[in-house]
Enzyme design. Structure first.
Site, PDB file in Angstrom:
ATOM      1  CB  THR A   1      -0.907   0.015   1.259  1.00  0.00           C
ATOM      2  OG1 THR A   1      -1.877  -1.013   1.141  1.00  0.00           O
ATOM      3  CG2 THR A   1      -1.622   1.341   1.409  1.00  0.00           C
TER       4      THR A   1
ATOM      5  CD  GLU B   1       7.047  -5.811  -0.331  1.00  0.00           C
ATOM      6  OE1 GLU B   1       6.582  -6.452  -1.282  1.00  0.00           O
ATOM      7  OE2 GLU B   1       6.450  -5.651   0.755  1.00  0.00           O
TER       8      GLU B   1
ATOM      9  CG  ASN C   1       5.369  -9.728  -1.368  1.00  0.00           C
ATOM     10  OD1 ASN C   1       4.561  -9.135  -0.677  1.00  0.00           O
ATOM     11  ND2 ASN C   1       6.390  -9.119  -1.951  1.00  0.00           N
TER      12      ASN C   1
ATOM     13  CB  THR D   1       1.956 -16.823   7.759  1.00  0.00           C
ATOM     14  OG1 THR D   1       2.976 -16.749   6.767  1.00  0.00           O
ATOM     15  CG2 THR D   1       0.722 -17.483   7.198  1.00  0.00           C
TER      16      THR D   1
END
Lengths: 232, 219
Positions: A1, A89, A227, A232
């Site tokens: 985001t 990322e 990712n 988790t």
């Protein structure tokens, strides 16, 4: 985001805010890509409290104050948005793609966006592979491009080094150059890279047309690692 | 599996030691911040694993602001997106005084309860500022499909309000508190002048976050 907040103490007419923000965002935050996914939460807010004084910037796009502030905000949000790309990322590269000499701005922007989203372009850049064929492929399958904008015989692709050394031509007017692989590899060692796509004015062949810019990063192993277990 | 790989970056709050050396050059050591704005970054623990790092940002103006925002065009708009759009529309872009942001949970696809959570975040900030009308833009970032630990957040909003400050460190802590997988806080500021008031120096400051799920198309 993507989230962002921009605050200024300049006085800005409420009716001017939306236009100023839209102009800036279309050329900054809406012109970046890390992984091609659009979030459910993306938001950029602009707040102006007028505390520094002076007369309010009017909602008139032709007023000198409006023009000056528009330039400030656009440049400012570009700098801010580029930090997001630099922190993509798993990113190891910061890439600018510039599509120039297009008869149509919207088409140029769509092409830049498609290149910025191409997994194969992004993995090639990660691998420091000057794979201009993938760039060309992305140009060719871009959806929504106006007829006559992309003419293979007028299309050129090159790498522009960040150190100011001469550009490395990969494709000129649809004809492949003999690429100096050593130099290409040296250019791709740098974190920053610019890809220049010249559409040569499209079917009309008129140079000096529209230009669109996108900023994006490469795809690395780390992106998948991050990712694969985000939730988790 | 993840821990066996040196390159992994966990989805976790950002702390100083996690900032790669190569990224430190992007973090400002000082700044020129706009008058009348105060900010804070406060620890809530939105993610239970976060026991000490700030994850609630509050940006507040001493005076009412004119405001505008652009939002994702994704059809599944998160609760804070819907609530903030409604606030801006109801105020016609005037009278906005704060922005409150949590990291760690996106409050997206959380139904009516999520909308109520976002509204209560804004309302609690407004209450702290002594305002009765909705005057706060709300943002959230993190995992989709989970409810916010709203009680924990609401409990800490008064602390966030009392911690508001205008220092560079406060701005940096606030920028840090909105990070998720980001490896460094993203904050810049600059001054400028306008042609009609050449004797006045204005400031603009901005913070942003984002590292993944990034291909914005906001309107």
């Amino acid at each position: 985001t993507l989230l962002g907040v921009v605050c200024t103490d300049a006085p800005i007419d409420a009716a001017a805010m939306k236009g100023l923000l839209l102009h800036a965002v279309s050329r900054s935050f809406n012109s970046i890509s890390v992984d091609g996914d659009t979030s459910t939460n993306d938001t950029i807010a602009l707040l102006a409290n007028g505390t520094a004084g002076g007369s309010a910037v009017p909602a008139s796009p032709s007023s000198p104050d409006y023009i000056a502030l528009q330039e400030v905000l656009t440049s400012f949000t570009q700098s801010l948005s580029q930090l997001v790309v630099r922190d993509g990322e798993g990113a190891t590269k910061f890439v600018t793609v510039r599509v120039q000499n297009s008869p149509c701005y919207d088409s140029a922007r769509r092409i830049a966006s498609t290149i910025a989203r191409s997994p194969l372009v992004k993995t090639a850049l990660y691998g420091r592979d000057a794979n201009w064929g993938r760039i060309l492929c992305a140009i060719g399958y871009t959806e929504g491009v106006t007829d006559g904008v992309v003419v293979p015989e007028r299309t050129s692709v090159s790498f522009k080094p960040v150190d100011g050394s001469p550009i490395l031509k990969l494709l000129v007017n649809g004809e492949p150059e003999t690429v100096d692989e050593q130099r290409a590899s040296a250019i791709l060692q740098n974190e920053d890279l610019e890809i220049v796509v010249d559409l040569g004015g499209g079917a009309k062949g008129e140079v000096g047309g529209e230009e669109a810019v996108y900023w994006f990063c490469d795809f690395s192993h780390e992106y998948v690692t991050i990712n694969g277990d985000y939730r988790t | 599996i993840a821990t066996s790989r040196n390159q992994v970056r966990f989805y976790n709050v950002l702390h100083d030691t996690s900032i790669p050396d190569a990224k430190r050059k992007h973090i400002p050591s000082d700044g020129t911040y706009p008058k009348g704005f105060r900010v804070s970054g406060t620890h809530v623990g939105v993610k239970a694993s976060n026991t000490k790092f700030p994850d609630l940002a509050l940006i507040s103006s001493d005076e009412p602001c004119n405001a505008a925002a652009v939002f994702t065009t994704n059809k599944f708009q998160a609760a804070p997106v819907q609530v903030s759009k409604a606030t801006l529309n109801s105020r016609q872009g005037k009278g906005v005084q704060s922005v409150v942001i949590n990291s760690g949970c996106a409050n997206a696809v959380t139904g009516k309860g999520g909308l109520e959570d976002a509204q209560s975040m804004g309302a609690t900030v407004d209450k702290c500022a002594g305002l009765s009308e909705p005057s706060t833009i709300v943002m959230s970032t993190g995992v989709i499909g989970q409810r916010l630990p709203i009680a924990k957040i609401l409990d800490k909003i008064p602390t966030a309000h009392s911690n508001l400050a205008s220092t560079h460190n406060a701005w940096l802590a606030t920028a840090r508190s909105i990070c998720t997988t980001d490896t460094f806080p993203k904050l810049i500021s600059q001054t400028f002048t306008l042609p009609s008031s050449p004797g006045i120096t204005y400031s603009v400051a901005g913070m942003t976050k984002g590292a993944g799920m990034i291909h914005p198309n906001m309107a």
